[in-house]
Design a protein around this motif. Structure first.
Motif, PDB file in Angstrom:
ATOM      1  N   TYR A  34       0.961  -1.167  -0.025  1.00  0.00           N
ATOM      2  CA  TYR A  34      -0.143  -0.224   0.226  1.00  0.00           C
ATOM      3  C   TYR A  34       0.749   1.081   0.096  1.00  0.00           C
ATOM      4  N   ILE A  35       1.869   1.184   0.803  1.00  0.00           N
ATOM      5  CA  ILE A  35       2.789   2.461   0.844  1.00  0.00           C
ATOM      6  C   ILE A  35       3.224   2.776  -0.466  1.00  0.00           C
ATOM      7  N   GLN A  36       3.714   1.488  -0.964  1.00  0.00           N
ATOM      8  CA  GLN A  36       4.517   1.813  -2.369  1.00  0.00           C
ATOM      9  C   GLN A  36       3.509   2.423  -3.379  1.00  0.00           C
ATOM     10  N   LYS A  37       2.396   1.684  -3.629  1.00  0.00           N
ATOM     11  CA  LYS A  37       1.349   2.164  -4.707  1.00  0.00           C
ATOM     12  C   LYS A  37       1.017   3.285  -4.326  1.00  0.00           C
ATOM     13  N   SER A  38       0.567   3.714  -3.056  1.00  0.00           N
ATOM     14  CA  SER A  38      -0.101   5.139  -2.677  1.00  0.00           C
ATOM     15  C   SER A  38       1.159   6.188  -2.872  1.00  0.00           C
ATOM     16  N   THR A  39       2.391   5.968  -2.659  1.00  0.00           N
ATOM     17  CA  THR A  39       3.456   6.904  -2.883  1.00  0.00           C
ATOM     18  C   THR A  39       3.577   7.270  -4.304  1.00  0.00           C
ATOM     19  N   GLN A  40       3.501   6.360  -5.138  1.00  0.00           N
ATOM     20  CA  GLN A  40       3.531   6.319  -6.471  1.00  0.00           C
ATOM     21  C   GLN A  40       2.548   7.031  -7.269  1.00  0.00           C
ATOM     22  N   LYS A  41       1.266   6.945  -6.491  1.00  0.00           N
ATOM     23  CA  LYS A  41      -0.148   7.488  -7.108  1.00  0.00           C
ATOM     24  C   LYS A  41      -0.018   9.117  -6.589  1.00  0.00           C
ATOM     25  N   LEU A  42       0.583   9.458  -5.268  1.00  0.00           N
ATOM     26  CA  LEU A  42       0.729  10.668  -4.928  1.00  0.00           C
ATOM     27  C   LEU A  42       1.637  11.615  -5.775  1.00  0.00           C
ATOM     28  N   TYR A 100     -13.946  22.499 -13.199  1.00  0.00           N
ATOM     29  CA  TYR A 100     -12.464  22.137 -13.033  1.00  0.00           C
ATOM     30  C   TYR A 100     -11.984  22.686 -11.727  1.00  0.00           C
ATOM     31  N   TYR A 101     -12.541  23.741 -11.503  1.00  0.00           N
ATOM     32  CA  TYR A 101     -12.209  24.552 -10.248  1.00  0.00           C
ATOM     33  C   TYR A 101     -12.487  23.549  -8.886  1.00  0.00           C
ATOM     34  N   ARG A 102     -13.832  22.856  -8.800  1.00  0.00           N
ATOM     35  CA  ARG A 102     -13.976  22.099  -8.055  1.00  0.00           C
ATOM     36  C   ARG A 102     -13.111  20.744  -7.884  1.00  0.00           C
ATOM     37  N   LYS A 103     -12.806  20.249  -9.177  1.00  0.00           N
ATOM     38  CA  LYS A 103     -12.030  18.843  -9.218  1.00  0.00           C
ATOM     39  C   LYS A 103     -10.494  19.273  -8.479  1.00  0.00           C
ATOM     40  N   GLN A 108      -6.846  18.307  -4.269  1.00  0.00           N
ATOM     41  CA  GLN A 108      -6.033  18.869  -2.907  1.00  0.00           C
ATOM     42  C   GLN A 108      -6.256  17.923  -1.646  1.00  0.00           C
ATOM     43  N   ILE A 109      -7.692  17.781  -1.539  1.00  0.00           N
ATOM     44  CA  ILE A 109      -8.383  17.017  -0.580  1.00  0.00           C
ATOM     45  C   ILE A 109      -7.703  15.706  -0.568  1.00  0.00           C
ATOM     46  N   GLU A 110      -7.914  15.241  -1.693  1.00  0.00           N
ATOM     47  CA  GLU A 110      -7.359  13.671  -1.968  1.00  0.00           C
ATOM     48  C   GLU A 110      -5.877  13.616  -1.589  1.00  0.00           C
ATOM     49  N   LEU A 111      -5.061  14.558  -2.007  1.00  0.00           N
ATOM     50  CA  LEU A 111      -3.768  14.391  -1.897  1.00  0.00           C
ATOM     51  C   LEU A 111      -3.486  14.522  -0.134  1.00  0.00           C
ATOM     52  N   GLN A 113      -5.422  13.188   1.955  1.00  0.00           N
ATOM     53  CA  GLN A 113      -6.002  12.107   2.514  1.00  0.00           C
ATOM     54  C   GLN A 113      -4.834  11.079   2.253  1.00  0.00           C
ATOM     55  N   ILE A 114      -4.487  10.991   1.108  1.00  0.00           N
ATOM     56  CA  ILE A 114      -3.333  10.148   0.856  1.00  0.00           C
ATOM     57  C   ILE A 114      -2.093  10.205   1.553  1.00  0.00           C
ATOM     58  N   GLU A 115      -1.637  11.421   2.029  1.00  0.00           N
ATOM     59  CA  GLU A 115      -0.517  11.511   2.684  1.00  0.00           C
ATOM     60  C   GLU A 115      -0.700  11.348   4.169  1.00  0.00           C
ATOM     61  N   LYS A 116      -1.968  11.537   4.667  1.00  0.00           N
ATOM     62  CA  LYS A 116      -2.231  11.168   6.143  1.00  0.00           C
ATOM     63  C   LYS A 116      -2.199   9.530   6.211  1.00  0.00           C
ATOM     64  N   THR A 117      -2.879   8.843   5.204  1.00  0.00           N
ATOM     65  CA  THR A 117      -2.954   7.497   5.304  1.00  0.00           C
ATOM     66  C   THR A 117      -1.719   6.935   5.178  1.00  0.00           C
ATOM     67  N   ILE A 118      -0.725   7.316   4.188  1.00  0.00           N
ATOM     68  CA  ILE A 118       0.569   6.700   4.007  1.00  0.00           C
ATOM     69  C   ILE A 118       1.334   6.917   5.304  1.00  0.00           C
ATOM     70  N   SER A 119       1.298   8.194   6.065  1.00  0.00           N
ATOM     71  CA  SER A 119       2.028   8.277   7.379  1.00  0.00           C
ATOM     72  C   SER A 119       1.493   7.337   8.386  1.00  0.00           C
ATOM     73  N   SER A 120       0.006   7.153   8.516  1.00  0.00           N
ATOM     74  CA  SER A 120      -0.447   6.074   9.066  1.00  0.00           C
ATOM     75  C   SER A 120       0.099   4.621   8.927  1.00  0.00           C
ATOM     76  N   LYS A 121       0.142   4.285   7.760  1.00  0.00           N
ATOM     77  CA  LYS A 121       0.655   2.981   7.171  1.00  0.00           C
ATOM     78  C   LYS A 121       2.175   2.749   7.548  1.00  0.00           C
ATOM     79  N   ILE A 122       2.707   3.835   7.579  1.00  0.00           N
ATOM     80  CA  ILE A 122       4.454   3.810   7.816  1.00  0.00           C
ATOM     81  C   ILE A 122       4.557   3.722   9.349  1.00  0.00           C
ATOM     82  N   SER A 123       3.831   4.318  10.055  1.00  0.00           N
ATOM     83  CA  SER A 123       3.464   3.779  11.671  1.00  0.00           C
ATOM     84  C   SER A 123       3.179   2.304  11.863  1.00  0.00           C
ATOM     85  N   LEU A 124       2.414   1.938  11.178  1.00  0.00           N
ATOM     86  CA  LEU A 124       1.817   0.537  11.205  1.00  0.00           C
ATOM     87  C   LEU A 124       3.003  -0.400  10.718  1.00  0.00           C
ATOM     88  N   LYS A 125       3.592   0.108   9.723  1.00  0.00           N
ATOM     89  CA  LYS A 125       5.006  -0.999   9.364  1.00  0.00           C
ATOM     90  C   LYS A 125       5.850  -0.799  10.571  1.00  0.00           C
TER      91      LYS A 125
END
Length: 290
Positions: A34-42, A100-103, A108-111, A113-125
């Motif tokens: 998950y960390i690898q795939k999400s970091t690439q997506k980010l 497009y402004y909404r997107k 940015q919200i998605e970015l 969220q992904i950063e926070k979840t990656i951080s959580s997964k690094i702690s879990l690792k």
């Protein structure tokens, strides 16, 4: 103690340790993936131009869409390239720019969220790696028993899926549990759920209890909440409805009343989300479920 007995006990300990280690190693493998795939997506999302840039180009060229013109070749002053913009029937260029402004805002919200979840997964690792090291150092049955007693929160990942009272799914790095029956709903609530987990259930109809595991997770993306709610609706009497109400609250606000029917609970501070019933698919299945 005879040599045979000593050897037998040692083999039992080895088998139990290996089983426990495999459970944690499998979880660690999933976490690393998950960390690898999400970091690439980010990185890909950060490298891509934000949709707001195209919105700026459209707003700067509204005159190109005069007299009902639905298509225009516009100069992207950010990249220096020409972009083709096509409007849908009855769509105004201002409305397209607004979308497009909404997107861009949602991205940015998605970015975040992904950063926070990656951080959580690094702690879990890190936590999983420490647990693997601790198990490897155990030399006796007493030490193993003590370890299991002090790590009860991991009972679900250290048990065969077929023996669990719930189906297990994975979505965007979050684990989702779905109770298999009314009695299993009670067992899940009694023996597996943490007070900070999020509990969901189709509103006022029979159905499975659904739980989003929140351990180590700082925030919950709306997409994960809606996916879990879709499962709650699917595994309920609302399965064939187009849309269904699903209630959710923290697990600490869900309690079993003594003497009540299997699966029946009292719920406080619930909120409601409307979703379409949505069953398992390749994107959500974490492992083969019973």
């Amino acid at each position: 103690m005879s040599c045979f007995t000593w050897h037998w006990l040692r083999e039992i300990l080895k088998k139990k340790k290996n089983s426990l280690l495999k459970s944690y190693q499998d979880q660690l493998k999933k976490t690393n993936s998950y960390i690898q795939k999400s970091t690439q997506k980010l990185e890909e999302l950060k490298a891509a131009a934000p949709p707001s840039q195209l919105a700026d180009v459209i707003m700067a060229n509204l005159h190109e869409f005069q007299d009902g013109k639905m298509e225009a070749e516009l100069l992207d002053f950010y990249s220096g390239k020409t972009v083709k913009v096509t409007l849908k029937p009855n769509q105004k260029p201002q409305s397209l720019a607004e979308s497009y402004y909404r997107k861009s805002k949602n991205r940015q919200i998605e970015l975040d969220q992904i950063e926070k979840t990656i951080s959580s997964k690094i702690s879990l690792k890190s936590e999983l790696e420490q647990k693997i090291s601790a198990i490897e150092e155990i030399t006796g049955h007493k030490g193993l028993k003590t370890y299991q007693k002090t790590n009860k929160e991991d009972k679900a990942i250290t048990k065969e899926t077929s023996g669990l009272p719930f189906k297990v799914f994975e979505y965007e790095g979050f684990t989702i549990w779905v109770g298999k029956s009314a009695k299993d709903n009670d067992e899940m609530l009694r023996g597996y759920i943490h007070k900070d987990d999020l509990w969901l259930h189709a509103r006022q109809v029979p159905g499975s209890h659904v739980v989003i595991r929140m351990k180590g997770m700082a925030t919950l993306p709306t997409s994960v909440l809606e996916r879990a709610a879709g499962l709650a609706a699917f595994y309920s009497k609302f399965k064939t409805e187009s849309f269904a109400p699903v209630i959710y609250t923290e697990a600490k606000f869900v309690r079993k009343v003594k003497g009540s029917a299997p699966g029946s609970v009292m719920v406080d501070r619930e909120k409601v989300v409307m979703v379409a019933p949505f069953g398992p698919d390749e994107e959500t299945a974490a492992k083969k479920v019973g």
